[in-house]
Write a protein that holds these residues in place. Sequence first.
Motif, mmCIF file in Angstrom:
data_model
loop_
_atom_site.group_PDB
_atom_site.id
_atom_site.type_symbol
_atom_site.label_atom_id
_atom_site.label_comp_id
_atom_site.label_asym_id
_atom_site.label_seq_id
_atom_site.Cartn_x
_atom_site.Cartn_y
_atom_site.Cartn_z
ATOM 1 N N ILE A 114 0.827 -1.204 0.000
ATOM 2 C CA ILE A 114 0.000 0.000 0.000
ATOM 3 C C ILE A 114 0.863 1.255 0.000
ATOM 4 C CG2 ILE A 114 -1.663 1.318 1.365
ATOM 5 C CD1 ILE A 114 -2.850 -1.359 2.274
ATOM 6 N N ALA A 115 1.936 1.235 0.805
ATOM 7 C CA ALA A 115 2.833 2.400 0.840
ATOM 8 C C ALA A 115 3.480 2.632 -0.518
ATOM 9 C CB ALA A 115 3.895 2.198 1.915
ATOM 10 N N GLY A 116 3.970 1.559 -1.141
ATOM 11 C CA GLY A 116 4.575 1.706 -2.468
ATOM 12 C C GLY A 116 3.563 2.146 -3.506
ATOM 13 N N GLY A 117 2.323 1.620 -3.415
ATOM 14 C CA GLY A 117 1.293 2.005 -4.376
ATOM 15 C C GLY A 117 0.899 3.463 -4.244
ATOM 16 N N ILE A 118 0.767 3.948 -3.007
ATOM 17 C CA ILE A 118 0.412 5.363 -2.810
ATOM 18 C C ILE A 118 1.514 6.268 -3.330
ATOM 19 C CG2 ILE A 118 0.013 7.125 -1.059
ATOM 20 C CD1 ILE A 118 -1.440 5.019 0.595
ATOM 21 N N PHE A 119 2.762 5.959 -2.975
ATOM 22 C CA PHE A 119 3.868 6.806 -3.423
ATOM 23 C C PHE A 119 3.969 6.803 -4.942
ATOM 24 C CE2 PHE A 119 8.145 8.027 -4.443
ATOM 25 C CZ PHE A 119 8.456 8.978 -3.490
ATOM 26 N N THR A 120 3.894 5.629 -5.547
ATOM 27 C CA THR A 120 4.030 5.551 -7.004
ATOM 28 C C THR A 120 2.842 6.194 -7.698
ATOM 29 O OG1 THR A 120 5.250 3.482 -6.738
ATOM 30 C CG2 THR A 120 4.402 3.984 -8.935
ATOM 31 N N GLY A 121 1.631 5.957 -7.192
ATOM 32 C CA GLY A 121 0.446 6.542 -7.817
ATOM 33 C C GLY A 121 0.453 8.055 -7.775
ATOM 34 N N VAL A 122 0.839 8.622 -6.632
ATOM 35 C CA VAL A 122 0.937 10.080 -6.545
ATOM 36 C C VAL A 122 2.019 10.593 -7.488
ATOM 37 C CG1 VAL A 122 1.525 11.992 -5.008
ATOM 38 C CG2 VAL A 122 0.020 10.166 -4.201
ATOM 39 N N GLY A 123 3.115 9.845 -7.617
ATOM 40 C CA GLY A 123 4.171 10.249 -8.547
ATOM 41 C C GLY A 123 3.704 10.219 -9.992
ATOM 42 N N VAL A 124 2.930 9.196 -10.351
ATOM 43 C CA VAL A 124 2.390 9.115 -11.718
ATOM 44 C C VAL A 124 1.448 10.282 -11.991
ATOM 45 C CG1 VAL A 124 0.923 7.753 -13.243
ATOM 46 C CG2 VAL A 124 2.695 6.627 -11.888
ATOM 47 N N ALA A 125 0.593 10.593 -11.026
ATOM 48 C CA ALA A 125 -0.305 11.742 -11.195
ATOM 49 C C ALA A 125 0.489 13.039 -11.301
ATOM 50 C CB ALA A 125 -1.284 11.811 -10.019
ATOM 51 N N ALA A 126 1.558 13.154 -10.504
ATOM 52 C CA ALA A 126 2.406 14.346 -10.588
ATOM 53 C C ALA A 126 3.069 14.452 -11.953
ATOM 54 C CB ALA A 126 3.463 14.314 -9.484
ATOM 55 N N MET A 127 3.470 13.316 -12.522
ATOM 56 C CA MET A 127 4.032 13.332 -13.876
ATOM 57 C C MET A 127 3.010 13.841 -14.878
ATOM 58 S SD MET A 127 3.982 11.762 -17.058
ATOM 59 C CE MET A 127 2.883 10.413 -16.627
ATOM 60 N N HIS A 128 1.778 13.346 -14.759
ATOM 61 C CA HIS A 128 0.742 13.732 -15.716
ATOM 62 C C HIS A 128 0.478 15.239 -15.658
ATOM 63 C CE1 HIS A 128 -3.015 13.481 -18.028
ATOM 64 N NE2 HIS A 128 -3.524 14.309 -17.119
ATOM 65 N N TYR A 129 0.275 15.754 -14.464
ATOM 66 C CA TYR A 129 -0.112 17.164 -14.360
ATOM 67 C C TYR A 129 1.071 18.106 -14.533
ATOM 68 C CZ TYR A 129 -4.726 15.554 -13.095
ATOM 69 O OH TYR A 129 -5.972 14.957 -13.143
ATOM 70 N N SER A 130 2.286 17.635 -14.270
ATOM 71 C CA SER A 130 3.446 18.467 -14.614
ATOM 72 C C SER A 130 3.641 18.503 -16.122
ATOM 73 C CB SER A 130 4.703 17.937 -13.923
ATOM 74 O OG SER A 130 5.005 16.619 -14.357
ATOM 75 N N GLY A 131 3.352 17.371 -16.792
ATOM 76 C CA GLY A 131 3.386 17.377 -18.250
ATOM 77 C C GLY A 131 2.330 18.295 -18.841
ATOM 78 N N MET A 132 1.173 18.372 -18.210
ATOM 79 C CA MET A 132 0.143 19.304 -18.668
ATOM 80 C C MET A 132 0.555 20.750 -18.397
ATOM 81 S SD MET A 132 -2.073 17.378 -20.032
ATOM 82 C CE MET A 132 -3.375 18.583 -20.271
ATOM 83 N N ALA A 133 1.211 20.957 -17.242
ATOM 84 C CA ALA A 133 1.665 22.315 -16.914
ATOM 85 C C ALA A 133 2.743 22.794 -17.861
ATOM 86 C CB ALA A 133 2.171 22.361 -15.476
ATOM 87 N N ALA A 134 3.419 21.862 -18.555
ATOM 88 C CA ALA A 134 4.457 22.254 -19.511
ATOM 89 C C ALA A 134 3.877 22.803 -20.804
ATOM 90 C CB ALA A 134 5.349 21.049 -19.817
ATOM 91 N N MET A 135 2.564 22.692 -21.012
ATOM 92 C CA MET A 135 1.954 23.201 -22.245
ATOM 93 C C MET A 135 1.952 24.727 -22.257
ATOM 94 S SD MET A 135 -1.258 20.770 -23.266
ATOM 95 C CE MET A 135 -2.273 21.402 -21.945
#
Length: 294
Positions: A114-135
């Motif tokens: 669960i700890a690894g899933g939360i950390f990785t999932g939040v990181g994946v979401a951060a990747m997505h929205y940082s990629g959107m912020a790069a537009m």
Amino acid sequence: MAEINHFEYGWITPALSYALSVLGSVLGLICAGRIRTAGTAGQRAWWGLLAAWALGGTAIWAMHFMAMLGFAVAGTRIRYDVPLTAASTAIAVVAVGIGLAIVGTGRLNPVRLIAGGIFTGVGVAAMHYSGMAAMRLNGSLGYDTTRVALSVAIAIVAATVALWLAMTVRRPLAIFASALVMGIAVNGMHFTGMSALSVHQHEEQGEITGTGMSTLLVPIVLAVIFGVVGLLYALLAAPTDDDRAAAAYLDGRRAPEPAAAAPVVAPDPVGLRARSTLGQPGTPFPSRRETPPR
């Protein structure tokens, strides 16, 4: 509010993005399986790095930008900030790598998963929205809070399932089936997050800075190709469990080196060799008791 088109080129971009996510998931699951069978800490770190690149770099980040090829906003061009785009790559790879390290050290249990899933999932979401912020476009971005939260929840669930599969799945058919499911989860998270987006177009047309997607496409495609080829080469070149077992079997069947032969001594029935050594330095003379009678 500007009109948004997520599929400007039809089914091509979502199909390619799904194929990339499945390919990265297959390679990542195979590399993660090698972590469990690695004999040293260095080997585990090496396979963990390759798994993080396959899952974070190919299955998630490359999939994201392949899908973004079909994203268009009416009335404005879209360009990208290169440093922020590169940072989004690092976020995805590092998040997956840390998640694998959490679940891969020690015995797998629900707390680690669960700890690894939360950390990785939040990181994946951060990747997505940082990629959107790069537009960079002629407008400002807005997000629906409920759909953003839903996309983050999907990312956490998908990451948890992916980490569990990475630590448990070993058979080729199961790996491929798991990769198909992971591809659906990754794409579902992406398009859920994209559905939360709205663009409020500016009335005045200003200069748009950044780099166009057509310029970024070449290095992205090359990075994916070289990354996939490198992962395949590493997997094919690494010895498997069968190779190690065969090597151990051959070592056990190998004949031992013959021992050095003992020197052959000719028979001496009358004691001539002993008599010939009398009088030589270091040879003791017989005692009086041993002196033969005359």
